[in-house]
Design a protein around this motif. Structure first.
Motif, PDB file in Angstrom:
ATOM      1  N   UNK A 116      73.850 -26.068 -30.248  1.00 30.16           N
ATOM      2  CA  UNK A 116      73.195 -25.263 -31.287  1.00 30.16           C
ATOM      3  C   UNK A 116      72.329 -24.167 -30.665  1.00 30.16           C
ATOM      4  N   UNK A 117      71.685 -24.457 -29.544  1.00 35.09           N
ATOM      5  CA  UNK A 117      70.891 -23.433 -28.860  1.00 35.09           C
ATOM      6  C   UNK A 117      71.800 -22.317 -28.350  1.00 35.09           C
ATOM      7  N   UNK A 118      72.950 -22.673 -27.802  1.00 34.79           N
ATOM      8  CA  UNK A 118      73.904 -21.683 -27.308  1.00 34.79           C
ATOM      9  C   UNK A 118      74.462 -20.861 -28.472  1.00 34.79           C
ATOM     10  N   UNK A 119      74.734 -21.534 -29.597  1.00 34.28           N
ATOM     11  CA  UNK A 119      75.215 -20.815 -30.782  1.00 34.28           C
ATOM     12  C   UNK A 119      74.182 -19.788 -31.249  1.00 34.28           C
ATOM     13  N   UNK A 120      72.907 -20.143 -31.216  1.00 35.34           N
ATOM     14  CA  UNK A 120      71.852 -19.202 -31.627  1.00 35.34           C
ATOM     15  C   UNK A 120      71.864 -17.962 -30.737  1.00 35.34           C
ATOM     16  N   UNK A 121      72.115 -18.157 -29.435  1.00 35.55           N
ATOM     17  CA  UNK A 121      72.217 -17.014 -28.518  1.00 35.55           C
ATOM     18  C   UNK A 121      73.392 -16.110 -28.910  1.00 35.55           C
ATOM     19  N   UNK A 122      74.520 -16.723 -29.244  1.00 37.76           N
ATOM     20  CA  UNK A 122      75.702 -15.952 -29.649  1.00 37.76           C
ATOM     21  C   UNK A 122      75.396 -15.158 -30.917  1.00 37.76           C
ATOM     22  N   UNK A 123      74.765 -15.790 -31.887  1.00 37.82           N
ATOM     23  CA  UNK A 123      74.462 -15.121 -33.155  1.00 37.82           C
ATOM     24  C   UNK A 123      73.525 -13.933 -32.968  1.00 37.82           C
ATOM     25  N   UNK A 124      72.620 -14.017 -31.995  1.00 34.73           N
ATOM     26  CA  UNK A 124      71.658 -12.936 -31.749  1.00 34.73           C
ATOM     27  C   UNK A 124      72.242 -11.806 -30.911  1.00 34.73           C
ATOM     28  N   UNK A 125      73.397 -12.023 -30.299  1.00 33.68           N
ATOM     29  CA  UNK A 125      73.979 -11.043 -29.381  1.00 33.68           C
ATOM     30  C   UNK A 125      74.618  -9.894 -30.157  1.00 33.68           C
ATOM     31  N   UNK A 126      73.896  -8.792 -30.253  1.00 40.50           N
ATOM     32  CA  UNK A 126      74.375  -7.630 -31.010  1.00 40.50           C
ATOM     33  C   UNK A 126      75.460  -6.844 -30.294  1.00 40.50           C
ATOM     34  N   UNK A 175      84.541 -16.125 -32.654  1.00 39.86           N
ATOM     35  CA  UNK A 175      85.321 -16.800 -31.617  1.00 39.86           C
ATOM     36  C   UNK A 175      84.414 -17.578 -30.677  1.00 39.86           C
ATOM     37  N   UNK A 176      83.365 -16.946 -30.213  1.00 41.14           N
ATOM     38  CA  UNK A 176      82.449 -17.618 -29.274  1.00 41.14           C
ATOM     39  C   UNK A 176      81.674 -18.756 -29.933  1.00 41.14           C
ATOM     40  N   UNK A 236      89.432 -28.809 -21.037  1.00 42.17           N
ATOM     41  CA  UNK A 236      88.996 -28.829 -22.437  1.00 42.17           C
ATOM     42  C   UNK A 236      88.612 -27.419 -22.889  1.00 42.17           C
ATOM     43  N   UNK A 237      87.883 -26.703 -22.036  1.00 41.28           N
ATOM     44  CA  UNK A 237      87.468 -25.340 -22.382  1.00 41.28           C
ATOM     45  C   UNK A 237      88.679 -24.427 -22.560  1.00 41.28           C
ATOM     46  N   UNK A 238      89.681 -24.545 -21.683  1.00 39.41           N
ATOM     47  CA  UNK A 238      90.902 -23.743 -21.820  1.00 39.41           C
ATOM     48  C   UNK A 238      91.626 -24.097 -23.121  1.00 39.41           C
ATOM     49  N   UNK A 239      91.658 -25.387 -23.452  1.00 42.14           N
ATOM     50  CA  UNK A 239      92.305 -25.817 -24.693  1.00 42.14           C
ATOM     51  C   UNK A 239      91.580 -25.238 -25.904  1.00 42.14           C
ATOM     52  N   UNK A 240      90.242 -25.288 -25.886  1.00 35.27           N
ATOM     53  CA  UNK A 240      89.466 -24.703 -26.987  1.00 35.27           C
ATOM     54  C   UNK A 240      89.753 -23.214 -27.125  1.00 35.27           C
ATOM     55  N   UNK A 241      89.736 -22.508 -26.002  1.00 35.65           N
ATOM     56  CA  UNK A 241      89.985 -21.062 -26.037  1.00 35.65           C
ATOM     57  C   UNK A 241      91.400 -20.754 -26.521  1.00 35.65           C
ATOM     58  N   UNK A 242      92.372 -21.550 -26.112  1.00 37.10           N
ATOM     59  CA  UNK A 242      93.742 -21.366 -26.596  1.00 37.10           C
ATOM     60  C   UNK A 242      93.849 -21.617 -28.081  1.00 37.10           C
ATOM     61  N   UNK A 243      93.194 -22.677 -28.549  1.00 39.15           N
ATOM     62  CA  UNK A 243      93.212 -23.018 -29.966  1.00 39.15           C
ATOM     63  C   UNK A 243      92.606 -21.897 -30.796  1.00 39.15           C
ATOM     64  N   UNK A 244      91.442 -21.394 -30.391  1.00 39.85           N
ATOM     65  CA  UNK A 244      90.792 -20.361 -31.187  1.00 39.85           C
ATOM     66  C   UNK A 244      91.567 -19.053 -31.122  1.00 39.85           C
ATOM     67  N   UNK A 245      92.205 -18.788 -29.994  1.00 33.36           N
ATOM     68  CA  UNK A 245      93.043 -17.595 -29.871  1.00 33.36           C
ATOM     69  C   UNK A 245      94.191 -17.652 -30.874  1.00 33.36           C
TER      70      UNK A 245
END
Length: 186
Positions: free
Chosen positions: A62-72, A81-82, A169-178
């Motif tokens: 959730x902390x990482x998500x907050x960083x993504x949301x603030x990234x203009x 995606x992120x 796992x990270x590659x699988x997540x990125x492939x799935x979201x792609x």
């Protein structure tokens, strides 16, 4: 004391990464150079420790998500995606492909993990709606998109299939979201 609890949970993550569910409380105590008694002063049992570690992990997400949301610097589709594949930096080295082991050995912990995946979608849903309203993504029922993503993540975590591959796992997540985002692009 909070630092000790955090150190113990970090050790659980390290041990899980090294040994899957085969690690013991002795492994944690050896890694941290503390007694098992000290661990049990902080956590009543292994289940409580695992529950706390799941919550600890999702708090970091959730902390990482907050960083993504603030990234203009990110456009709405990049943010979306992120946000969906968000993993904190210190979790990128965890082999989540072994989470399926929780399903049989610690079903309540696995259930908590699955329930955390299914919760806290408000910001993601807002971004999905905004991207669809702006014509950046096809209009689709948001619950269908959400269930598709949740289903893929839960399948990655609940099945040993991914652990049989060379795909992280990270590659699988990125492939799935792609696949999902490109399928939704206008």
């Amino acid at each position: 004391m909070e630092n000790l609890r955090q150190s113990i949970m970090e050790s659980v993550i390290n041990q899980f990464n090294q040994k899957g569910m085969k690690f013991t409380m002795d492994d944690i105590s050896k890694e941290l150079h503390i007694s098992k008694k000290t661990i049990y002063k902080e956590f009543d049992d292994k289940d409580e420790l695992f529950f706390a570690t799941v919550d600890y992990g999702f708090t970091a997400i959730k902390q990482k998500e907050a960083e993504v949301l603030k990234d203009d610097s990110l456009d709405i589709v990049e943010k979306l995606t992120r946000l969906i594949v968000c993993l904190p930096d210190n979790y990128r080295n965890i082999d989540f492909r072994m989470a399926y082991q929780l399903k049989d050995k610690y079903p309540l912990v696995y259930s908590k993990l699955a329930s955390r995946i299914e919760s806290d979608w408000e910001e993601t849903e807002k971004l999905l709606k905004q991207a669809m309203d702006e014509g950046k993504l096809k209009k689709m029922p948001i619950p269908v998109v959400k269930l598709t993503i949740e289903g893929a993540i839960e399948k990655f975590l609940g099945s040993e299939e991914l652990s049989k591959t060379n795909v992280s796992y990270e590659e699988a997540l990125n492939g799935m979201i792609d696949i999902i985002i490109n399928g939704l692009r206008v």
